[in-house]
Design a protein around this motif. Structure first.
Motif, short mmCIF file in Angstrom:
data_model
loop_
_atom_site.label_atom_id
_atom_site.label_comp_id
_atom_site.label_asym_id
_atom_site.label_seq_id
_atom_site.Cartn_x
_atom_site.Cartn_y
_atom_site.Cartn_z
N THR A 99 0.83 -1.20 0.00
CA THR A 99 0.00 0.00 0.00
C THR A 99 0.86 1.25 0.00
O THR A 99 1.59 1.51 0.97
CB THR A 99 -0.91 0.01 1.25
N PRO A 100 0.79 2.07 -1.07
CA PRO A 100 1.56 3.31 -1.09
C PRO A 100 0.84 4.41 -0.30
O PRO A 100 -0.37 4.56 -0.40
CB PRO A 100 1.62 3.67 -2.57
N VAL A 101 1.61 5.12 0.52
CA VAL A 101 1.09 6.26 1.26
C VAL A 101 1.98 7.45 0.91
O VAL A 101 3.21 7.35 0.90
CB VAL A 101 1.12 6.01 2.79
N GLU A 102 1.34 8.57 0.62
CA GLU A 102 2.07 9.76 0.23
C GLU A 102 3.06 10.18 1.30
O GLU A 102 2.74 10.19 2.50
CB GLU A 102 1.08 10.90 -0.04
N GLY A 103 4.28 10.52 0.88
CA GLY A 103 5.32 10.95 1.81
C GLY A 103 4.92 12.23 2.55
O GLY A 103 4.09 13.00 2.10
N VAL A 104 5.56 12.45 3.69
CA VAL A 104 5.28 13.62 4.51
C VAL A 104 6.28 14.74 4.20
O VAL A 104 5.89 15.87 3.94
CB VAL A 104 5.32 13.26 6.02
N LYS A 105 7.58 14.43 4.22
CA LYS A 105 8.63 15.44 3.99
C LYS A 105 9.36 15.25 2.67
O LYS A 105 10.20 16.06 2.31
CB LYS A 105 9.64 15.41 5.13
N VAL A 106 9.07 14.13 1.97
CA VAL A 106 9.68 13.87 0.67
C VAL A 106 8.57 13.57 -0.33
O VAL A 106 7.44 13.26 0.06
CB VAL A 106 10.70 12.70 0.72
N GLY A 107 8.88 13.63 -1.60
CA GLY A 107 7.87 13.43 -2.63
C GLY A 107 7.51 11.99 -2.90
O GLY A 107 6.47 11.71 -3.49
#
Length: 191
Positions: A99-107
């Protein structure tokens, strides 16, 4: 009796991690890496080493950031698959059911199934021979709350069933032998 071998990669076991890279749906990818480790604690820094021929290498060079996703025994098949198949030919997220989750501090995305995701920004690339080493500053750590002790707030990864890589084989971590400083800790005297 000891034998002398030619110089080689004998430092084992190593963490078996899945590195995620790429900031778009078109270029996001996963790569299994065992050549990884801590470089410095302040500032927090680590590294990954990747062959220039790997699909992820060009993504790393272009975007200069990645996420190290620690792996568990339940992720063994996905971890191996991400290391033997190319992102040029497969959507590894889909193929492995991760499951991909959008990064917080990186793209780049991180792997939701991972107990700890370490977001990194590359500071330097060293061309060393078969692999290029990406020296990176840790910019964020994402920890699964189920491994955080509610009383102390400490991260307890002994419950995560973390995976290691040793001479071509994957292993789950075993029993605890001690803790940092246990060899010099003074025993409490009974009154």
């Amino acid at each position: 009796m000891k034998q002398y071998w030619r110089p080689g990669t004998m430092l084992n076991p190593l963490p078996a991690v899945i590195v995620s890279c790429g900031s778009t749906l078109k270029n996001r990818n996963l790569i299994t890496v065992a050549w990884t480790g801590t470089i410095c604690s302040d500032p927090a820094m680590c590294f990954i080493s990747v062959r220039p021929s790997r699909y992820s290498h060009s993504i790393l060079m272009e975007e200069m950031e990645f996420t190290i996703n620690l792996t568990t025994a339940s992720m063994a098949k996905a971890t191996d698959w991400c290391g033997v198949r190319s992102g040029r030919d497969y959507d590894k997220w889909k193929e492995c059911g991760l499951t991909p989750v959008e990064g917080v501090k990186v793209g780049c995305w991180y792997v939701d199934e991972s107990p700890v995701a370490i977001e990194c920004r590359v500071k330097q690339v060293m061309h060393l021979g078969t692999h290029d080493m990406f020296l990176a500053e840790v910019v964020n750590v994402i920890a699964d709350e189920s491994f955080i002790d509610q009383k102390t707030g400490a991260l307890d990864l002994t419950k995560a069933d973390l995976m290691t890589y040793c001479h071509g084989h994957y292993h789950a971590l075993g029993r605890e032998l001690g803790h940092f400083g246990f060899s010099v800790r003074k025993k409490k005297q009974k009154k």
